[in-house]
Scaffold this motif. Structure first.
Motif, short mmCIF file in Angstrom:
data_model
loop_
_atom_site.label_atom_id
_atom_site.label_comp_id
_atom_site.label_asym_id
_atom_site.label_seq_id
_atom_site.Cartn_x
_atom_site.Cartn_y
_atom_site.Cartn_z
N VAL A 8 15.82 13.34 28.33
CA VAL A 8 16.98 12.44 28.28
C VAL A 8 16.73 11.17 29.08
CG1 VAL A 8 18.64 14.30 27.87
CG2 VAL A 8 18.11 13.62 30.21
N ALA A 9 15.71 11.17 29.94
CA ALA A 9 15.41 10.01 30.77
C ALA A 9 14.16 9.26 30.33
CB ALA A 9 15.27 10.44 32.22
N GLY A 10 13.62 9.59 29.16
CA GLY A 10 12.42 8.92 28.67
C GLY A 10 11.37 9.91 28.24
N THR A 11 10.21 9.37 27.86
CA THR A 11 9.12 10.19 27.34
C THR A 11 7.97 10.17 28.34
OG1 THR A 11 9.82 9.59 25.12
CG2 THR A 11 7.64 10.55 25.34
N PHE A 12 7.33 11.33 28.51
CA PHE A 12 6.27 11.49 29.50
C PHE A 12 5.05 12.16 28.89
CE2 PHE A 12 10.33 11.53 31.66
CZ PHE A 12 10.13 10.66 32.71
N ALA A 13 3.88 11.81 29.39
CA ALA A 13 2.64 12.52 29.07
C ALA A 13 2.41 13.53 30.20
CB ALA A 13 1.47 11.56 28.98
N VAL A 14 2.08 14.75 29.82
CA VAL A 14 1.86 15.80 30.81
C VAL A 14 0.46 16.37 30.60
CG1 VAL A 14 2.65 18.03 31.69
CG2 VAL A 14 4.31 16.37 30.85
N ASP A 15 -0.35 16.36 31.66
CA ASP A 15 -1.67 16.96 31.62
C ASP A 15 -1.47 18.47 31.77
OD1 ASP A 15 -4.17 18.12 32.45
OD2 ASP A 15 -4.87 16.09 32.86
N LEU A 16 -1.85 19.23 30.76
CA LEU A 16 -1.60 20.67 30.78
C LEU A 16 -2.57 21.43 31.67
CD1 LEU A 16 -0.77 21.21 27.02
CD2 LEU A 16 0.80 20.83 28.93
N ASP A 17 -3.62 20.79 32.13
CA ASP A 17 -4.56 21.45 33.03
C ASP A 17 -4.14 21.37 34.48
OD1 ASP A 17 -6.31 22.26 30.95
OD2 ASP A 17 -7.08 20.21 30.87
N ASP A 18 -3.63 20.20 34.91
CA ASP A 18 -3.24 20.06 36.33
C ASP A 18 -1.75 19.77 36.52
OD1 ASP A 18 -2.91 17.36 35.73
OD2 ASP A 18 -4.67 16.71 36.85
N GLY A 19 -0.99 19.62 35.44
CA GLY A 19 0.46 19.40 35.55
C GLY A 19 0.86 17.98 35.89
N ALA A 20 -0.09 17.04 35.94
CA ALA A 20 0.25 15.65 36.27
C ALA A 20 1.13 15.05 35.18
CB ALA A 20 -1.02 14.83 36.44
N VAL A 21 2.11 14.26 35.62
CA VAL A 21 3.08 13.64 34.71
C VAL A 21 2.98 12.12 34.84
CG1 VAL A 21 5.53 13.40 34.16
CG2 VAL A 21 4.64 15.60 34.92
N ALA A 22 2.97 11.43 33.70
CA ALA A 22 2.94 9.97 33.69
C ALA A 22 3.88 9.47 32.59
CB ALA A 22 1.52 9.47 33.43
N PRO A 23 4.49 8.30 32.78
CA PRO A 23 5.34 7.75 31.72
C PRO A 23 4.54 7.54 30.44
CG PRO A 23 5.60 6.52 33.75
CD PRO A 23 4.45 7.45 33.96
N TRP A 24 5.18 7.67 29.31
CA TRP A 24 4.55 7.51 28.00
C TRP A 24 5.30 6.43 27.25
CZ3 TRP A 24 0.31 9.29 25.51
CH2 TRP A 24 0.26 9.20 24.12
N ASP A 25 4.59 5.39 26.83
CA ASP A 25 5.23 4.27 26.13
C ASP A 25 5.20 4.42 24.62
OD1 ASP A 25 5.84 2.98 28.51
OD2 ASP A 25 3.89 1.99 28.59
N GLY A 26 4.37 5.31 24.11
CA GLY A 26 4.24 5.46 22.67
C GLY A 26 5.31 6.34 22.07
N GLU A 27 5.17 6.54 20.78
CA GLU A 27 6.08 7.42 20.04
C GLU A 27 5.72 8.88 20.33
OE1 GLU A 27 8.34 6.65 17.30
OE2 GLU A 27 8.32 4.60 18.05
N LEU A 28 6.71 9.74 20.21
CA LEU A 28 6.47 11.17 20.30
C LEU A 28 5.76 11.59 19.01
CD1 LEU A 28 7.12 13.79 21.98
CD2 LEU A 28 9.02 14.09 20.41
N PRO A 29 4.54 12.12 19.11
CA PRO A 29 3.87 12.57 17.89
C PRO A 29 4.73 13.63 17.20
CG PRO A 29 2.38 12.63 19.77
CD PRO A 29 3.75 12.37 20.29
N SER A 30 5.02 13.41 15.95
CA SER A 30 5.93 14.35 15.28
C SER A 30 5.17 15.22 14.29
CB SER A 30 7.04 13.60 14.56
OG SER A 30 6.50 12.83 13.52
N GLN A 31 5.58 16.46 14.27
CA GLN A 31 5.10 17.42 13.30
C GLN A 31 6.34 17.98 12.62
OE1 GLN A 31 3.03 20.09 15.88
NE2 GLN A 31 1.14 18.92 15.83
N PRO A 32 6.33 18.10 11.31
CA PRO A 32 7.53 18.60 10.64
C PRO A 32 7.87 20.01 11.10
CG PRO A 32 5.67 18.49 9.12
CD PRO A 32 5.23 17.87 10.40
N GLU A 33 9.15 20.21 11.39
CA GLU A 33 9.60 21.53 11.82
C GLU A 33 9.69 22.43 10.59
OE1 GLU A 33 13.61 23.28 13.79
OE2 GLU A 33 12.60 21.71 14.91
#
Length: 127
Positions: A8-33
């Motif tokens: 709700v506060a924006g989009t973030f990139a999360v490194d799944l190996d170390d848990g680091a979080v950074a702001p993400w300026d791009g679109e959320l990659p979408s996959q059809p549900e």
């Protein structure tokens, strides 16, 4: 390996190996549900024949490895879910989004690890 998380506060990139979080300026990659006829369905994701559904029950996940023909419950001990994503390159890697925390499975949803970062309220997740 990275994931993109919409909150709700924006989009973030999360490194799944170390848990680091950074702001993400791009679109959320979408996959059809996937279209599923499951009761109490909240969200779902599919990659190949693997389908994972977030359901409003306990445990909060249903996992199928045969395209939705058969299901098994998964995620005992996990909180209510909001979103789920499956790595399109490795369907054993599943990312589950609860209210403000991410959980990762690297074995098709058998075991789950909580990532250290707490995020604003999660809306969607993607690889």
């Amino acid at each position: 390996m990275n994931a993109v998380v919409a909150t709700v506060a924006g989009t973030f990139a999360v490194d799944l190996d170390d848990g680091a979080v950074a702001p993400w300026d791009g679109e959320l990659p979408s996959q059809p549900e996937p279209v599923l006829n499951l009761p109490r369905l909240v969200a779902a994701a599919a990659a190949g024949s693997t389908v994972v559904a977030v359901v409003a029950t306990t445990p909060p996940l249903a996992v199928s490895h045969d395209g939705g023909l058969t299901w098994r419950a998964s995620g005992r001990g996990l909180p209510e879910g909001r979103a789920v994503a499956i790595d399109p390159d490795d369907p054993d890697v599943v990312l589950y989004g609860a209210r403000n925390r991410l959980y990762l499975s690297r074995d098709g949803g058998v075991f789950w690890t909580a990532l250290p970062a707490e995020l604003p309220e999660i809306v969607a997740v993607s690889f």
